[in-house]
Design a protein around this motif. Structure first.
Motif, PDB file in Angstrom:
ATOM      1  N   ASP A  72     -38.538  14.587  -0.106  1.00  0.00           N
ATOM      2  CA  ASP A  72     -40.023  14.994  -0.191  1.00  0.00           C
ATOM      3  C   ASP A  72     -39.956  15.616  -1.685  1.00  0.00           C
ATOM      4  N   SER A  73     -39.428  14.726  -2.588  1.00  0.00           N
ATOM      5  CA  SER A  73     -39.673  15.147  -4.101  1.00  0.00           C
ATOM      6  C   SER A  73     -41.015  15.602  -4.536  1.00  0.00           C
ATOM      7  N   PHE A  74     -41.980  14.989  -3.976  1.00  0.00           N
ATOM      8  CA  PHE A  74     -43.409  15.143  -4.447  1.00  0.00           C
ATOM      9  C   PHE A  74     -44.218  16.312  -3.565  1.00  0.00           C
ATOM     10  N   GLY A  75     -43.563  16.854  -2.595  1.00  0.00           N
ATOM     11  CA  GLY A  75     -44.041  17.711  -1.610  1.00  0.00           C
ATOM     12  C   GLY A  75     -44.489  19.204  -2.164  1.00  0.00           C
ATOM     13  N   ASN A  76     -45.607  19.314  -2.173  1.00  0.00           N
ATOM     14  CA  ASN A  76     -46.286  20.597  -2.670  1.00  0.00           C
ATOM     15  C   ASN A  76     -45.803  21.061  -4.148  1.00  0.00           C
ATOM     16  N   ALA A  77     -45.473  20.008  -4.703  1.00  0.00           N
ATOM     17  CA  ALA A  77     -45.073  20.256  -6.336  1.00  0.00           C
ATOM     18  C   ALA A  77     -46.347  20.248  -7.283  1.00  0.00           C
ATOM     19  N   LYS A  78     -46.273  21.247  -7.860  1.00  0.00           N
ATOM     20  CA  LYS A  78     -47.417  21.602  -9.003  1.00  0.00           C
ATOM     21  C   LYS A  78     -46.664  21.121 -10.340  1.00  0.00           C
ATOM     22  N   GLY A  79     -47.586  20.180 -10.788  1.00  0.00           N
ATOM     23  CA  GLY A  79     -47.181  19.847 -12.354  1.00  0.00           C
ATOM     24  C   GLY A  79     -46.070  18.545 -12.222  1.00  0.00           C
ATOM     25  N   GLY A  80     -45.532  18.343 -13.084  1.00  0.00           N
ATOM     26  CA  GLY A  80     -44.511  17.144 -13.108  1.00  0.00           C
ATOM     27  C   GLY A  80     -43.310  17.682 -12.678  1.00  0.00           C
ATOM     28  N   GLN A  81     -42.225  16.930 -12.635  1.00  0.00           N
ATOM     29  CA  GLN A  81     -40.917  17.228 -12.095  1.00  0.00           C
ATOM     30  C   GLN A  81     -40.091  16.369 -12.634  1.00  0.00           C
ATOM     31  N   ALA A  82     -38.910  17.046 -12.830  1.00  0.00           N
ATOM     32  CA  ALA A  82     -37.672  16.014 -13.786  1.00  0.00           C
ATOM     33  C   ALA A  82     -36.579  16.098 -12.828  1.00  0.00           C
ATOM     34  N   ILE A  83     -35.965  14.873 -12.764  1.00  0.00           N
ATOM     35  CA  ILE A  83     -34.830  14.782 -11.959  1.00  0.00           C
ATOM     36  C   ILE A  83     -33.789  13.948 -12.876  1.00  0.00           C
ATOM     37  N   SER A  84     -32.420  14.644 -12.781  1.00  0.00           N
ATOM     38  CA  SER A  84     -31.300  14.028 -13.438  1.00  0.00           C
ATOM     39  C   SER A  84     -30.626  12.963 -12.491  1.00  0.00           C
ATOM     40  N   VAL A  85     -30.065  11.813 -13.106  1.00  0.00           N
ATOM     41  CA  VAL A  85     -29.593  10.919 -12.009  1.00  0.00           C
ATOM     42  C   VAL A  85     -28.278  10.895 -12.532  1.00  0.00           C
ATOM     43  N   ALA A  98     -31.919   4.807 -11.821  1.00  0.00           N
ATOM     44  CA  ALA A  98     -32.643   5.695 -12.690  1.00  0.00           C
ATOM     45  C   ALA A  98     -33.680   4.491 -13.083  1.00  0.00           C
ATOM     46  N   ILE A  99     -33.233   3.346 -13.559  1.00  0.00           N
ATOM     47  CA  ILE A  99     -34.298   2.219 -14.086  1.00  0.00           C
ATOM     48  C   ILE A  99     -35.262   1.967 -12.929  1.00  0.00           C
ATOM     49  N   HIS A 100     -34.829   1.450 -11.740  1.00  0.00           N
ATOM     50  CA  HIS A 100     -35.454   0.987 -10.750  1.00  0.00           C
ATOM     51  C   HIS A 100     -36.374   1.941 -10.069  1.00  0.00           C
ATOM     52  N   VAL A 115     -35.949   8.741 -19.336  1.00  0.00           N
ATOM     53  CA  VAL A 115     -35.187   9.325 -20.990  1.00  0.00           C
ATOM     54  C   VAL A 115     -33.837   8.858 -20.798  1.00  0.00           C
ATOM     55  N   ASP A 116     -33.267   8.524 -21.792  1.00  0.00           N
ATOM     56  CA  ASP A 116     -31.715   7.894 -21.858  1.00  0.00           C
ATOM     57  C   ASP A 116     -31.168   9.068 -22.325  1.00  0.00           C
ATOM     58  N   PHE A 195     -37.340  10.757 -14.982  1.00  0.00           N
ATOM     59  CA  PHE A 195     -36.071  10.633 -14.921  1.00  0.00           C
ATOM     60  C   PHE A 195     -35.120  10.369 -16.068  1.00  0.00           C
ATOM     61  N   PHE A 196     -34.133  11.292 -15.979  1.00  0.00           N
ATOM     62  CA  PHE A 196     -33.036  11.575 -16.909  1.00  0.00           C
ATOM     63  C   PHE A 196     -31.765  10.459 -16.502  1.00  0.00           C
ATOM     64  N   ASP A 197     -31.376   9.695 -17.212  1.00  0.00           N
ATOM     65  CA  ASP A 197     -30.051   8.846 -17.037  1.00  0.00           C
ATOM     66  C   ASP A 197     -29.077   9.737 -17.848  1.00  0.00           C
ATOM     67  N   THR A 198     -27.678   9.880 -17.284  1.00  0.00           N
ATOM     68  CA  THR A 198     -26.877  10.600 -18.009  1.00  0.00           C
ATOM     69  C   THR A 198     -25.488  10.032 -17.745  1.00  0.00           C
ATOM     70  N   PRO A 199     -24.680  10.246 -18.603  1.00  0.00           N
ATOM     71  CA  PRO A 199     -23.445   9.604 -18.810  1.00  0.00           C
ATOM     72  C   PRO A 199     -22.547  10.466 -17.653  1.00  0.00           C
ATOM     73  N   PRO A 200     -21.528   9.581 -17.302  1.00  0.00           N
ATOM     74  CA  PRO A 200     -20.852  10.062 -16.107  1.00  0.00           C
ATOM     75  C   PRO A 200     -20.202  11.306 -16.470  1.00  0.00           C
ATOM     76  N   PHE A 201     -19.672  12.263 -15.428  1.00  0.00           N
ATOM     77  CA  PHE A 201     -18.961  13.546 -15.679  1.00  0.00           C
ATOM     78  C   PHE A 201     -17.905  13.317 -16.305  1.00  0.00           C
TER      79      PHE A 201
END
Length: 251
Positions: A72-85, A98-100, A115-116, A195-201
């Motif tokens: 439910d990533s868009f449920g009741n959300a106001k404005g844009g949302q950011a998610i890190s992968v 992230a790409i797909h 965003v890379d 969407f933020f693609d991130t390096p591995p931990f």
């Protein structure tokens, strides 16, 4: 006798290997070990199907929609949302997810920014056959304006910020800054989702730092290759940063 003994030895070693193998092997095990409610397995596909330059529809389209509907990533959300992968180790598949995910939502008429955030070993510009001469690192180091590092892609409604050409020895120092926070705030005014693609931990704390700002995370694990302990520790650290794990994708 030899044949029977061989069969029993084979079974014994198979069970022994399974007992000693502490990697996450199934979605059910992943859900239990990581204490996550939403775990989705993406299907195995041919490498050629992942080439977004040639494939108009992602082989993961249905699974991405199902996943985002569940979280439910868009449920009741106001404005844009950011998610890190994010992922715990390299080659887990978070860049692919992230790409797909970005392409799928953009083709579904969402305004998407990809965003890379992997300033160590960036790959997103290669996937889109795009130059990497100006991007996130250039913004953080050289004072470029936010609008100067945003690039259009061949997918309608999808823009991208590449990693950039400026070399940064300690990326987390620059990611954990007011300048990065300001970039995110500015971009959220123009996009439905980022969407933020991130390096591995295993490469550093960059993904953890980015997740602190996005506050929403998709964790990607590689079936049979991601250690239980590393994944559990990473989920705990994300929780300490108040970053909500929306769900886990099993590749």
């Amino acid at each position: 006798i030899a044949a029977v003994a061989g069969i029993f030895l084979g079974i014994f070693f198979a069970f022994l290997y399974d007992y000693l193998d502490h990697n996450l092997k199934t979605p059910e095990e992943t859900k239990k070990v990581l204490n996550q409610g939403i775990v989705m397995k993406f299907p195995k596909v041919k490498r050629s199907q992942l080439n977004i330059l040639e494939t108009r529809k992602s082989p993961f389209t249905e699974h991405i929609y199902n996943f985002l509907t569940q979280v439910d990533s868009f449920g009741n959300a106001k404005g844009g949302q950011a998610i890190s992968v994010v992922s715990t180790s390299g080659k887990a598949g978070n860049s692919t997810v992230a790409i797909h995910a970005a392409c799928t939502l953009a083709r579904g008429n969402k305004r998407v920014l990809l965003v890379d955030g992997n300033l160590r070993e960036p790959v997103l510009h290669e996937a889109f056959n795009m130059p990497n001469d100006k991007g996130l690192s250039d913004y953080l180091l050289d004072g470029m304006k936010a609008q100067d590092i945003v690039n259009k892609t061949f997918v309608s409604n999808l823009d991208m910020i590449t990693a950039g050409s400026a070399l940064i020895e300690s990326p987390q120092k620059y990611l954990q800054s007011e300048k990065f926070e300001k970039l995110l705030e500015e971009m959220l005014k123009f996009y439905d989702i980022i969407f933020f693609d991130t390096p591995p931990f295993s490469s550093g704390n960059d993904g953890l730092v980015i997740s602190f700002y996005t506050q929403k995370v998709i964790l990607v694990i590689r079936q049979g290759r991601t250690p239980q302990k590393a994944a559990k520790e990473f989920v705990d650290m994300l929780g300490n940063e108040n970053a909500a794990v929306l769900g886990v994708v099993v590749i």
